[in-house]
Design a protein around this motif. Sequence first.
Motif, PDB file in Angstrom:
ATOM      1  N   GLY A  73     -23.119   7.612  -7.750  1.00  0.00           N
ATOM      2  CA  GLY A  73     -22.540   8.347  -6.628  1.00  0.00           C
ATOM      3  C   GLY A  73     -23.091   9.757  -6.530  1.00  0.00           C
ATOM      4  O   GLY A  73     -23.396  10.240  -5.436  1.00  0.00           O
ATOM      5  N   LEU A  74     -23.237  10.430  -7.672  1.00  0.00           N
ATOM      6  CA  LEU A  74     -23.815  11.778  -7.660  1.00  0.00           C
ATOM      7  C   LEU A  74     -25.281  11.752  -7.231  1.00  0.00           C
ATOM      8  O   LEU A  74     -25.758  12.654  -6.529  1.00  0.00           O
ATOM      9  N   LEU A  75     -26.009  10.728  -7.654  1.00  0.00           N
ATOM     10  CA  LEU A  75     -27.396  10.581  -7.221  1.00  0.00           C
ATOM     11  C   LEU A  75     -27.472  10.388  -5.708  1.00  0.00           C
ATOM     12  O   LEU A  75     -28.309  10.997  -5.032  1.00  0.00           O
ATOM     13  N   GLY A  76     -26.577   9.575  -5.170  1.00  0.00           N
ATOM     14  CA  GLY A  76     -26.534   9.381  -3.720  1.00  0.00           C
ATOM     15  C   GLY A  76     -26.200  10.663  -2.987  1.00  0.00           C
ATOM     16  O   GLY A  76     -26.761  10.957  -1.925  1.00  0.00           O
ATOM     17  N   ALA A  77     -25.285  11.470  -3.554  1.00  0.00           N
ATOM     18  CA  ALA A  77     -24.940  12.755  -2.941  1.00  0.00           C
ATOM     19  C   ALA A  77     -26.139  13.692  -2.958  1.00  0.00           C
ATOM     20  O   ALA A  77     -26.390  14.414  -1.989  1.00  0.00           O
ATOM     21  N   ALA A  78     -26.893  13.695  -4.049  1.00  0.00           N
ATOM     22  CA  ALA A  78     -28.072  14.557  -4.131  1.00  0.00           C
ATOM     23  C   ALA A  78     -29.134  14.133  -3.122  1.00  0.00           C
ATOM     24  O   ALA A  78     -29.750  14.978  -2.461  1.00  0.00           O
ATOM     25  N   VAL A  79     -29.344  12.838  -2.977  1.00  0.00           N
ATOM     26  CA  VAL A  79     -30.322  12.352  -2.001  1.00  0.00           C
ATOM     27  C   VAL A  79     -29.892  12.727  -0.587  1.00  0.00           C
ATOM     28  O   VAL A  79     -30.705  13.169   0.232  1.00  0.00           O
ATOM     29  N   SER A  80     -28.609  12.599  -0.273  1.00  0.00           N
ATOM     30  CA  SER A  80     -28.144  12.960   1.069  1.00  0.00           C
ATOM     31  C   SER A  80     -28.247  14.461   1.302  1.00  0.00           C
ATOM     32  O   SER A  80     -28.541  14.899   2.417  1.00  0.00           O
ATOM     33  N   PHE A  81     -28.038  15.270   0.266  1.00  0.00           N
ATOM     34  CA  PHE A  81     -28.192  16.721   0.396  1.00  0.00           C
ATOM     35  C   PHE A  81     -29.643  17.078   0.714  1.00  0.00           C
ATOM     36  O   PHE A  81     -29.922  17.886   1.608  1.00  0.00           O
ATOM     37  N   VAL A  82     -30.580  16.465  -0.015  1.00  0.00           N
ATOM     38  CA  VAL A  82     -31.999  16.722   0.238  1.00  0.00           C
ATOM     39  C   VAL A  82     -32.372  16.251   1.637  1.00  0.00           C
ATOM     40  O   VAL A  82     -33.080  16.944   2.382  1.00  0.00           O
ATOM     41  N   TRP A  83     -31.884  15.087   2.044  1.00  0.00           N
ATOM     42  CA  TRP A  83     -32.197  14.561   3.362  1.00  0.00           C
ATOM     43  C   TRP A  83     -31.641  15.464   4.461  1.00  0.00           C
ATOM     44  O   TRP A  83     -32.318  15.726   5.458  1.00  0.00           O
ATOM     45  N   ALA A  84     -30.413  15.938   4.310  1.00  0.00           N
ATOM     46  CA  ALA A  84     -29.814  16.808   5.316  1.00  0.00           C
ATOM     47  C   ALA A  84     -30.599  18.110   5.449  1.00  0.00           C
ATOM     48  O   ALA A  84     -30.846  18.586   6.561  1.00  0.00           O
ATOM     49  N   ASN A  85     -30.991  18.687   4.327  1.00  0.00           N
ATOM     50  CA  ASN A  85     -31.787  19.914   4.392  1.00  0.00           C
ATOM     51  C   ASN A  85     -33.137  19.669   5.043  1.00  0.00           C
ATOM     52  O   ASN A  85     -33.613  20.483   5.845  1.00  0.00           O
ATOM     53  N   PHE A  86     -33.785  18.556   4.729  1.00  0.00           N
ATOM     54  CA  PHE A  86     -35.045  18.210   5.376  1.00  0.00           C
ATOM     55  C   PHE A  86     -34.860  18.063   6.882  1.00  0.00           C
ATOM     56  O   PHE A  86     -35.656  18.555   7.679  1.00  0.00           O
ATOM     57  N   HIS A  87     -33.787  17.389   7.276  1.00  0.00           N
ATOM     58  CA  HIS A  87     -33.514  17.174   8.696  1.00  0.00           C
ATOM     59  C   HIS A  87     -33.319  18.493   9.431  1.00  0.00           C
ATOM     60  O   HIS A  87     -33.896  18.697  10.503  1.00  0.00           O
ATOM     61  N   TRP A  88     -32.526  19.392   8.873  1.00  0.00           N
ATOM     62  CA  TRP A  88     -32.267  20.654   9.566  1.00  0.00           C
ATOM     63  C   TRP A  88     -33.516  21.539   9.611  1.00  0.00           C
ATOM     64  O   TRP A  88     -33.754  22.219  10.603  1.00  0.00           O
ATOM     65  N   ARG A  89     -34.330  21.506   8.580  1.00  0.00           N
ATOM     66  CA  ARG A  89     -35.589  22.262   8.626  1.00  0.00           C
ATOM     67  C   ARG A  89     -36.552  21.668   9.654  1.00  0.00           C
ATOM     68  O   ARG A  89     -37.260  22.394  10.355  1.00  0.00           O
ATOM     69  N   LEU A  90     -36.581  20.359   9.749  1.00  0.00           N
ATOM     70  CA  LEU A  90     -37.410  19.703  10.752  1.00  0.00           C
ATOM     71  C   LEU A  90     -36.928  20.061  12.165  1.00  0.00           C
ATOM     72  O   LEU A  90     -37.741  20.365  13.049  1.00  0.00           O
ATOM     73  N   MET A  91     -35.619  20.066  12.378  1.00  0.00           N
ATOM     74  CA  MET A  91     -35.075  20.437  13.681  1.00  0.00           C
ATOM     75  C   MET A  91     -35.367  21.902  14.006  1.00  0.00           C
ATOM     76  O   MET A  91     -35.648  22.240  15.161  1.00  0.00           O
ATOM     77  N   ASP A  92     -35.301  22.777  13.009  1.00  0.00           N
ATOM     78  CA  ASP A  92     -35.671  24.183  13.233  1.00  0.00           C
ATOM     79  C   ASP A  92     -37.135  24.298  13.645  1.00  0.00           C
ATOM     80  O   ASP A  92     -37.480  25.104  14.516  1.00  0.00           O
ATOM     81  N   GLY A  93     -37.998  23.501  13.025  1.00  0.00           N
ATOM     82  CA  GLY A  93     -39.411  23.500  13.403  1.00  0.00           C
ATOM     83  C   GLY A  93     -39.602  23.005  14.830  1.00  0.00           C
ATOM     84  O   GLY A  93     -40.372  23.589  15.601  1.00  0.00           O
ATOM     85  N   PHE A  94     -38.893  21.949  15.211  1.00  0.00           N
ATOM     86  CA  PHE A  94     -38.971  21.451  16.580  1.00  0.00           C
ATOM     87  C   PHE A  94     -38.450  22.489  17.570  1.00  0.00           C
ATOM     88  O   PHE A  94     -39.004  22.667  18.650  1.00  0.00           O
ATOM     89  N   ARG A  95     -37.364  23.164  17.196  1.00  0.00           N
ATOM     90  CA  ARG A  95     -36.790  24.198  18.064  1.00  0.00           C
ATOM     91  C   ARG A  95     -37.774  25.353  18.239  1.00  0.00           C
ATOM     92  O   ARG A  95     -37.939  25.876  19.344  1.00  0.00           O
ATOM     93  N   ALA A  96     -38.462  25.740  17.174  1.00  0.00           N
ATOM     94  CA  ALA A  96     -39.439  26.826  17.253  1.00  0.00           C
ATOM     95  C   ALA A  96     -40.618  26.440  18.151  1.00  0.00           C
ATOM     96  O   ALA A  96     -41.194  27.301  18.821  1.00  0.00           O
ATOM     97  N   LEU A  97     -40.955  25.154  18.189  1.00  0.00           N
ATOM     98  CA  LEU A  97     -42.044  24.693  19.039  1.00  0.00           C
ATOM     99  C   LEU A  97     -41.598  24.418  20.480  1.00  0.00           C
ATOM    100  O   LEU A  97     -42.412  24.046  21.321  1.00  0.00           O
ATOM    101  N   GLY A  98     -40.307  24.568  20.751  1.00  0.00           N
ATOM    102  CA  GLY A  98     -39.785  24.329  22.095  1.00  0.00           C
ATOM    103  C   GLY A  98     -39.637  22.868  22.450  1.00  0.00           C
ATOM    104  O   GLY A  98     -39.633  22.509  23.626  1.00  0.00           O
TER     105      GLY A  98
END
Length: 132
Positions: free
Chosen positions: A94-119
């Motif tokens: 369960g903790l491993l799954g939580a860590a994977v979801s944390f990494v995935w969420a951070n990747f997603h938000w950074r990717l969205m910030d990159g898309f937002r910066a590119l318009g």
Amino acid sequence: NRNVVRKHTFMGMSGALAAFFGVPLGGSLFALEVASRFGIEYFEHLIESIFAGEVCVAVFRSLAGLPLEQIWKITPVRLGETEPYMILLGGGIGLLGAAVSFVWANFHWRLMDGFRALGLLDDENAYAVPRV
């Protein structure tokens, strides 16, 4: 009228998903859920969608010669004894799954910030709830 087209689309989706899953309420709510962006948006079409799901399941099961009953028959099974290390192993997984979801969420938000910066996330023409 855009609202009538949306209502009939939801009724068709509800009927198809209800017949596919064999559960009128679950299929109807799932049809409304997959199209919404902010929770329950299309609640004004709820009654029609559930009715379409009920009718579609009843017609499908009667034409297929299937009874109107539960799909899965689950018999109770007694669980055997477990060792304490299995509980710790489950917690670790369960903790491993939580860590994977944390990494995935951070990747997603950074990717969205990159898309937002590119318009690339221009949402001016959306027909959703107005943003504050």
